[in-house]
Design a protein around this motif. Structure first.
Motif, PDB file in Angstrom:
ATOM      1  N   PRO A   1       0.827  -1.205   0.000  1.00  0.00           N
ATOM      2  CA  PRO A   1       0.000   0.000   0.000  1.00  0.00           C
ATOM      3  C   PRO A   1       0.864   1.258   0.000  1.00  0.00           C
ATOM      4  O   PRO A   1       1.972   1.276   0.507  1.00  0.00           O
ATOM      5  CB  PRO A   1      -0.807  -0.098   1.292  1.00  0.00           C
ATOM      6  CG  PRO A   1      -0.301  -1.267   2.046  1.00  0.00           C
ATOM      7  CD  PRO A   1       0.693  -1.993   1.196  1.00  0.00           C
ATOM      8  N   ALA A   2       0.305   2.298  -0.600  1.00  0.00           N
ATOM      9  CA  ALA A   2       1.016   3.580  -0.632  1.00  0.00           C
ATOM     10  C   ALA A   2       1.128   4.141   0.782  1.00  0.00           C
ATOM     11  O   ALA A   2       0.308   3.873   1.644  1.00  0.00           O
ATOM     12  CB  ALA A   2       0.273   4.556  -1.525  1.00  0.00           C
ATOM     13  N   LYS A   3       2.170   4.906   0.979  1.00  0.00           N
ATOM     14  CA  LYS A   3       2.407   5.531   2.271  1.00  0.00           C
ATOM     15  C   LYS A   3       2.357   7.040   2.118  1.00  0.00           C
ATOM     16  O   LYS A   3       2.498   7.579   1.024  1.00  0.00           O
ATOM     17  CB  LYS A   3       3.776   5.116   2.803  1.00  0.00           C
ATOM     18  CG  LYS A   3       3.875   3.636   3.069  1.00  0.00           C
ATOM     19  CD  LYS A   3       5.244   3.271   3.579  1.00  0.00           C
ATOM     20  CE  LYS A   3       5.317   1.775   3.806  1.00  0.00           C
ATOM     21  NZ  LYS A   3       6.624   1.356   4.242  1.00  0.00           N
ATOM     22  N   ARG A   4       2.176   7.700   3.241  1.00  0.00           N
ATOM     23  CA  ARG A   4       2.174   9.149   3.262  1.00  0.00           C
ATOM     24  C   ARG A   4       3.435   9.684   2.595  1.00  0.00           C
ATOM     25  O   ARG A   4       4.542   9.224   2.867  1.00  0.00           O
ATOM     26  CB  ARG A   4       2.097   9.637   4.706  1.00  0.00           C
ATOM     27  CG  ARG A   4       2.044  11.137   4.804  1.00  0.00           C
ATOM     28  CD  ARG A   4       1.794  11.553   6.244  1.00  0.00           C
ATOM     29  NE  ARG A   4       1.656  12.991   6.303  1.00  0.00           N
ATOM     30  CZ  ARG A   4       2.480  13.779   6.964  1.00  0.00           C
ATOM     31  NH1 ARG A   4       3.483  13.277   7.648  1.00  0.00           N
ATOM     32  NH2 ARG A   4       2.290  15.076   6.959  1.00  0.00           N
ATOM     33  N   GLY A   5       3.259  10.640   1.711  1.00  0.00           N
ATOM     34  CA  GLY A   5       4.399  11.240   1.024  1.00  0.00           C
ATOM     35  C   GLY A   5       4.780  10.534  -0.270  1.00  0.00           C
ATOM     36  O   GLY A   5       5.584  11.052  -1.028  1.00  0.00           O
ATOM     37  N   ALA A   6       4.214   9.360  -0.526  1.00  0.00           N
ATOM     38  CA  ALA A   6       4.549   8.625  -1.745  1.00  0.00           C
ATOM     39  C   ALA A   6       3.892   9.297  -2.952  1.00  0.00           C
ATOM     40  O   ALA A   6       2.867   9.962  -2.820  1.00  0.00           O
ATOM     41  CB  ALA A   6       4.090   7.177  -1.636  1.00  0.00           C
ATOM     42  N   HIS A   7       4.492   9.108  -4.105  1.00  0.00           N
ATOM     43  CA  HIS A   7       3.905   9.625  -5.334  1.00  0.00           C
ATOM     44  C   HIS A   7       2.615   8.895  -5.643  1.00  0.00           C
ATOM     45  O   HIS A   7       2.521   7.677  -5.470  1.00  0.00           O
ATOM     46  CB  HIS A   7       4.861   9.427  -6.521  1.00  0.00           C
ATOM     47  CG  HIS A   7       6.061  10.296  -6.462  1.00  0.00           C
ATOM     48  ND1 HIS A   7       6.033  11.621  -6.799  1.00  0.00           N
ATOM     49  CD2 HIS A   7       7.335  10.028  -6.091  1.00  0.00           C
ATOM     50  CE1 HIS A   7       7.234  12.133  -6.646  1.00  0.00           C
ATOM     51  NE2 HIS A   7       8.046  11.184  -6.220  1.00  0.00           N
ATOM     52  N   MET A   8       1.624   9.617  -6.124  1.00  0.00           N
ATOM     53  CA  MET A   8       0.385   9.006  -6.559  1.00  0.00           C
ATOM     54  C   MET A   8       0.529   8.674  -8.037  1.00  0.00           C
ATOM     55  O   MET A   8       0.864   9.547  -8.847  1.00  0.00           O
ATOM     56  CB  MET A   8      -0.789   9.951  -6.352  1.00  0.00           C
ATOM     57  CG  MET A   8      -2.113   9.318  -6.695  1.00  0.00           C
ATOM     58  SD  MET A   8      -3.499  10.379  -6.255  1.00  0.00           S
ATOM     59  CE  MET A   8      -3.470  11.552  -7.591  1.00  0.00           C
ATOM     60  N   THR A   9       0.330   7.421  -8.398  1.00  0.00           N
ATOM     61  CA  THR A   9       0.466   6.982  -9.774  1.00  0.00           C
ATOM     62  C   THR A   9      -0.885   7.033 -10.458  1.00  0.00           C
ATOM     63  O   THR A   9      -1.860   6.497  -9.934  1.00  0.00           O
ATOM     64  CB  THR A   9       1.008   5.542  -9.818  1.00  0.00           C
ATOM     65  OG1 THR A   9       2.223   5.501  -9.085  1.00  0.00           O
ATOM     66  CG2 THR A   9       1.259   5.090 -11.227  1.00  0.00           C
ATOM     67  N   PRO A  10      -0.970   7.668 -11.621  1.00  0.00           N
ATOM     68  CA  PRO A  10      -2.262   7.713 -12.302  1.00  0.00           C
ATOM     69  C   PRO A  10      -2.656   6.331 -12.820  1.00  0.00           C
ATOM     70  O   PRO A  10      -1.795   5.544 -13.203  1.00  0.00           O
ATOM     71  CB  PRO A  10      -2.038   8.685 -13.462  1.00  0.00           C
ATOM     72  CG  PRO A  10      -0.570   8.743 -13.653  1.00  0.00           C
ATOM     73  CD  PRO A  10       0.068   8.378 -12.350  1.00  0.00           C
ATOM     74  N   PRO A  11      -3.955   6.045 -12.820  1.00  0.00           N
ATOM     75  CA  PRO A  11      -4.407   4.775 -13.396  1.00  0.00           C
ATOM     76  C   PRO A  11      -4.311   4.841 -14.914  1.00  0.00           C
ATOM     77  O   PRO A  11      -4.222   5.935 -15.493  1.00  0.00           O
ATOM     78  CB  PRO A  11      -5.869   4.695 -12.945  1.00  0.00           C
ATOM     79  CG  PRO A  11      -6.286   6.109 -12.815  1.00  0.00           C
ATOM     80  CD  PRO A  11      -5.064   6.858 -12.342  1.00  0.00           C
TER      81      PRO A  11
END
Length: 117
Positions: A2-12
């Motif tokens: 799972p993504a963590k705080r501060g991680a980049h959000m990857t577009p679907p």
């Protein structure tokens, strides 16, 4: 993971597009380095990989690898391996799983891959 705080959000992926995933941890690290050093070119590469990863429209940037590097086995399946030239030395190697509409990045980095020397 799972993504963590501060991680980049990857577009679907776009409808009908391809999901772009890392095949190795080293590829993920190489991608991060490409993004730090050539952000605009890395963005262009991501667009190409997510929309038309097996295209030969721009053979100066995107093409099948040759010789022993052309075939790559991912999860027990042999695929053609492609290269996208992000910068003069920076490269992304990847395979395209058409069935899953997924691009697996097998290698990425800012320097020319040593396997091609």
């Amino acid at each position: 993971m799972p993504a963590k705080r501060g991680a980049h959000m990857t577009p679907p992926p776009r409808p009908g597009g391809y999901a772009v995933r890392f095949g190795t941890t080293a590829a993920a690290k190489g991608w991060e380095e490409l993004c730090r050093t050539a952000a605009s070119n890395a963005w262009d590469a991501w667009v190409v990989l997510s929309e038309h990863p097996a295209s030969t429209v721009n053979p100066n940037r995107q093409h099948l690898l040759k010789g022993d590097l052309r075939d790559h086995t991912h999860d027990g399946v042999v695929f053609d391996q492609w290269q996208y030239e992000v910068t003069s030395a920076g490269r992304i190697w990847y395979v395209v799983d058409e069935e899953l509409k997924t691009v697996w990045v097998t290698w990425a980095g800012t320097g020319h891959p040593k396997l091609t020397d």
